[in-house]
Design an enzyme around this catalytic site. Structure first.
Site, short mmCIF file in Angstrom:
data_model
loop_
_atom_site.label_atom_id
_atom_site.label_comp_id
_atom_site.label_asym_id
_atom_site.label_seq_id
_atom_site.Cartn_x
_atom_site.Cartn_y
_atom_site.Cartn_z
N HIS A 70 0.83 -1.20 0.00
CA HIS A 70 0.00 0.00 0.00
C HIS A 70 0.87 1.26 0.00
CE1 HIS A 70 -2.96 -2.89 2.01
NE2 HIS A 70 -3.44 -2.63 0.83
N HIS A 71 2.14 1.12 -0.41
CA HIS A 71 3.00 2.31 -0.38
C HIS A 71 2.51 3.34 -1.38
CE1 HIS A 71 4.82 0.40 -3.88
NE2 HIS A 71 5.44 1.53 -4.14
N LYS A 76 -3.00 -2.47 -7.65
CA LYS A 76 -3.33 -2.79 -9.04
C LYS A 76 -2.81 -4.16 -9.42
CE LYS A 76 -4.84 -1.30 -13.07
NZ LYS A 76 -5.53 -2.60 -13.17
N ASP A 105 7.52 3.41 -12.98
CA ASP A 105 7.01 4.70 -12.49
C ASP A 105 5.49 4.78 -12.61
OD1 ASP A 105 8.81 6.37 -11.31
OD2 ASP A 105 9.70 6.98 -13.21
N LYS A 112 -3.11 -8.84 -6.72
CA LYS A 112 -3.47 -9.88 -7.68
C LYS A 112 -4.68 -10.63 -7.14
CE LYS A 112 -1.65 -11.48 -11.55
NZ LYS A 112 -0.85 -10.64 -12.42
N THR A 200 0.44 -5.77 -23.39
CA THR A 200 1.53 -6.56 -22.79
C THR A 200 2.44 -7.11 -23.89
OG1 THR A 200 -0.06 -7.16 -21.08
CG2 THR A 200 2.03 -8.33 -21.05
N ASN A 239 -3.29 -14.07 -25.19
CA ASN A 239 -3.27 -12.66 -25.57
C ASN A 239 -1.85 -12.09 -25.64
OD1 ASN A 239 -4.44 -10.09 -26.12
ND2 ASN A 239 -4.09 -9.54 -23.97
N SER A 368 -2.93 -0.08 -18.55
CA SER A 368 -4.02 -0.04 -17.57
C SER A 368 -4.00 1.30 -16.83
CB SER A 368 -3.84 -1.16 -16.54
OG SER A 368 -4.44 -2.35 -16.99
N1 GLU Z 1 -2.29 -9.01 -15.41
C1 GLU Z 1 -1.36 -8.10 -15.96
C2 GLU Z 1 0.00 -8.24 -15.29
O1 GLU Z 1 0.31 -9.25 -14.71
C3 GLU Z 1 -1.89 -6.67 -15.98
C4 GLU Z 1 -2.22 -6.06 -14.67
C5 GLU Z 1 -2.94 -4.72 -14.78
O2 GLU Z 1 -3.15 -4.23 -15.87
O3 GLU Z 1 -3.30 -4.20 -13.72
O4 GLU Z 1 0.83 -7.38 -15.40
#
Ligand code: GLU
Length: 475
Positions: A70-71, A76, A105, A112, A200, A239, A368
């Site tokens: 949580h820094h 995400k 950054d 996750k 990605t 993907n 994202s």
């Molecule tokens: N699942 C992807 C990862 O492992 C994307 C994560 C995201 O976009 O928040 O990087």
């Protein structure tokens, strides 16, 4: 001792493997032991069991959401659907997200999620039910929200699951004007951003291209500079693997082998990736692709002769059992954690250059981040400035024509006359982020004479320490 709910790699749990990477990097910088411990630990682990009625029978579903750090907020990270999901795996992947975001950054903490199901065996209507129920469990415990924790696609999930998450969240939190930013990887019509799907894979391409463009690194490996003619093997045509293959193929690399669950295909002269995908759609398998040789044992594809090997599926596929047989000169980790630490030691001795996951597959979370910003600003990239730049550029061309006393050719004019669309901003933002990340890591690598992974971890630790210090939590 390995405990239940841990992922066993060669000799340590998946989480311990990542801790080892951190310890290795910490030797090169002065870092308080307590602070290092805080950086390693997962701050919150939410383990959920919920019942869902499938085909008239109740099934108890096992699921997780882990917030590693949580820094920076929000947290995400993606949500994966797989029968291999377990607490150790999700904790490790959440930790990797923290390091990934720090390196690139991106102002997020790592998280996750995972649901232990095989999405290929569950009809869509039940997948929707499971996803909606999972989301409401996250809402109940305040584990989701634009400023709290923002999920995204991962292995086994995509746009449709993200749509259901968004819809469930917004109906449970009515009136939240920012609710679109509660999840990323959504379809465009639901607030998604152009370019997220391929992000990605495109990031993997940019990262590998950056390394291949360095004369010094290539001559060390006995390779020519550039991607043109490089022989590449890609494991996993999901993907990430598919898009990486597509961009590499387009830039002149030769895709000699592609591996999927059912087996692999090989052609020393190269496989046309789009044709392979068409064949896959028509026949349900990549095998028997015209002009290629089938390899029944898919893992054997990793051991074939090539310049660049790209594992783009799951963790631990290169381990102490097969590391000695790897013949590639470069390994690009498109998947998370595909190489165990034991395998890494073997590969290093063989002189193989590894581009690590926490840098190479960060393109997804980078875009994202762009999607999250789009959702919070409630406007598509380029909407306001596109026409303005087109008008200015047209005036600029007129001035140049007057000064030079000659007409500029239409095809030259068109280059300047087009204002940037959302996709142009996303691609250039991603390219810039990948290039900057690469060179920042490389400077650390060269100054300390270490490998790219350790340099990446040093960068991540330094960034997180800086955050903690500036927050005033650690002196
Ligand atoms: N699942 C992807 C990862 O492992 C994307 C994560 C995201 O976009 O928040 O990087």
């Amino acid at each position: 001792m390995l405990k239940k709910n841990q992922n066993i790699t060669d000799t340590c749990s998946f989480f311990n493997c990542i801790e080892k990477n951190l310890d290795k990097a910490a030797q090169f910088i002065s870092v308080d032991k307590k602070l290092l411990k805080q950086i390693k630990l997962c701050n919150s682990v939410y383990r959920i069991n919920f019942p869902v009625e499938i085909y008239g029978k109740i099934q108890v579903i096992e699921a997780y959401r882990v917030q590693h750090s949580h820094h920076k907020l929000p947290c995400k990270g993606g949500i994966r659907y797989s029968l291999k999901v377990n607490q150790d795996e999700i904790m490790t992947l959440a930790a990797l997200m923290t390091y990934k975001c720090a390196i690139m950054d991106i102002p997020f903490g790592g998280a996750k999620g995972g649901i232990k199901i095989d999405p290929q065996k569950i009809p869509v209507k039940y997948l929707e039910k499971i996803t909606r129920r999972y989301t409401s469990e996250l809402v109940k415990k305040n584990f989701i929200g634009p400023g709290i924790d923002v999920p995204a696609p991962d292995y086994g999930t995509g746009e449709k699951e993200m749509s259901w998450i968004f819809d469930t969240f917004s109906s449970l939190c009515p009136g939240n004007i920012d609710s679109m930013a509660c999840v990323t990887g959504k379809p465009i019509s639901q607030g998604g951003v152009r370019g997220r799907k391929e992000a990605t894979g495109l990031g993997v391409f940019y990262g590998i291209r950056e390394l291949c463009n360095l004369k010094e690194e290539m001559s060390f490996l006995g390779l020519d500079t550039g991607l043109m003619g490089k022989k590449i093997i890609i494991q996993g045509l999901g993907n990430v693997g598919y898009h990486a293959a597509k961009f590499l193929y387009k830039s002149g690399a030769i895709i000699v082998a592609l591996a999927e669950r059912e087996g692999a295909i090989y052609n020393k002269n190269g496989l046309n990736v789009s044709d392979v995908i068409l064949h896959l759609k028509e026949t349900g398998s990549i095998l028997n692709f015209p002009g290629s040789k089938n390899i029944q044992k898919t893992e054997k594809a990793l051991e074939l002769e090539c310049d660049i090997l790209i594992p783009a599926a799951l963790e631990n596929v290169i381990n102490k059992n097969n590391a000695n047989s790897i013949k590639s000169k470069i390994i690009g980790e498109a998947a998370n954690g595909p190489i165990t630490p034991e395998a890494e030691n073997i590969l290093e001795k063989k002189g193989i250059t590894i581009i690590p996951d926490i840098y190479l597959n960060a393109g997804g979370v980078t875009v994202s981040y762009f999607e999250w910003i789009k959702n919070l600003s409630h406007i598509r990239y380029g909407r306001i400035e596109k026409k303005f730049s087109e008008n200015i550029n047209a005036k600029f061309i007129k001035i140049i024509e007057t000064i030079c006393k000659r007409k500029i050719l239409k095809k030259e004019k068109d280059i300047f006359l087009k204002g940037a669309d959302e996709i142009d901003f996303i691609y250039s933002g991603l390219e810039d982020t990948m290039i900057n990340g690469f060179h920042t890591i490389r400077d650390i690598k060269n100054s300390l004479n270490i490998n790219i992974r350790t340099a990446s971890y040093i960068l991540a630790i330094n960034k997180i320490i800086d955050s903690y210090k500036k927050l005033g939590i650690f002196p």
